[in-house]
Motif scaffolding. Structure first.
Motif, PDB file in Angstrom:
ATOM      1  N   UNK A 143       1.233  -0.893  -0.115  1.00  0.00           N
ATOM      2  CA  UNK A 143       0.006  -0.164  -0.010  1.00  0.00           C
ATOM      3  C   UNK A 143       0.784   1.235  -0.057  1.00  0.00           C
ATOM      4  N   UNK A 144       2.171   1.492   0.995  1.00  0.00           N
ATOM      5  CA  UNK A 144       3.043   2.722   0.812  1.00  0.00           C
ATOM      6  C   UNK A 144       2.929   2.681  -0.335  1.00  0.00           C
ATOM      7  N   UNK A 145       4.085   1.327  -1.146  1.00  0.00           N
ATOM      8  CA  UNK A 145       4.633   2.115  -2.307  1.00  0.00           C
ATOM      9  C   UNK A 145       3.274   2.534  -3.549  1.00  0.00           C
ATOM     10  N   UNK A 146       2.405   2.486  -3.310  1.00  0.00           N
ATOM     11  CA  UNK A 146       1.386   2.586  -4.464  1.00  0.00           C
ATOM     12  C   UNK A 146       1.247   3.806  -4.183  1.00  0.00           C
ATOM     13  N   UNK A 147       0.248   4.363  -2.967  1.00  0.00           N
ATOM     14  CA  UNK A 147       0.219   5.917  -2.045  1.00  0.00           C
ATOM     15  C   UNK A 147       1.456   6.295  -2.762  1.00  0.00           C
ATOM     16  N   UNK A 148       2.486   6.661  -2.407  1.00  0.00           N
ATOM     17  CA  UNK A 148       4.147   7.381  -3.183  1.00  0.00           C
ATOM     18  C   UNK A 148       3.601   7.255  -4.446  1.00  0.00           C
TER      19      UNK A 148
END
Length: 155
Positions: A143-148
């Protein structure tokens, strides 16, 4: 002693894969009538951004339409691996999620509006089948990779 299947009854892996293929083809082509047909009445679609899953065929179809036409138009879920099925009706496939963020996403109490940010990230889709129907859909990814990638602060 072997463990009992998780689902209601044992399912032939080939049958679960056939249901997965119907679901995947409908999902990727945007064929709403075919998607509606393959979803069980009691289907649950789990999202990493909703506290509760979309429960019911109507809620699942609404979630699909909102996600693929408003928030992330052109969302694709390309298969990376051949789907694998278990005897309990579960099917797992490695995928790459790709699309464009143009809608709204609420994250940590703040609404973020997309400006056409593109994203592409690896993940996994897990569906559960019962008979000829999909009864559960879960997508898993970083999720964090996607949000970035879509310019949403992760902290």
């Amino acid at each position: 002693m072997s463990a009992a299947p998780v689902g209601d009854t044992a399912v032939e892996p080939a049958d679960a894969l056939a249901v997965f293929d119907r679901w995947y083809d409908a999902h990727e082509s945007g064929d709403v009538p075919a998607l509606r047909e393959v979803l069980g009445d009691d289907v649950e679609v789990h999202s990493m951004f909703r506290p509760e899953p979309a429960r019911s065929r109507d809620a699942a179809v609404a979630h699909f339409l909102r996600t693929t036409t408003v928030t992330f138009p052109g969302l694709a879920m390309g298969l990376v691996s051949t789907p694998a099925a278990a005897g309990d009706g579960a099917v797992l496939a490695e995928v790459v999620f790709a699309g464009t963020f143009t809608g709204e996403l609420t994250w940590r109490g703040r609404v973020h509006r997309g400006a056409g940010q593109r994203f592409s990230l690896p993940g996994v889709v897990v569906i559960r089948t019962r008979g000829e129907a999909v009864i559960s859909v879960k997508t898993l990814y970083d999720r964090d990779d996607w949000l970035r990638q879509i310019d949403v602060p992760v902290c």
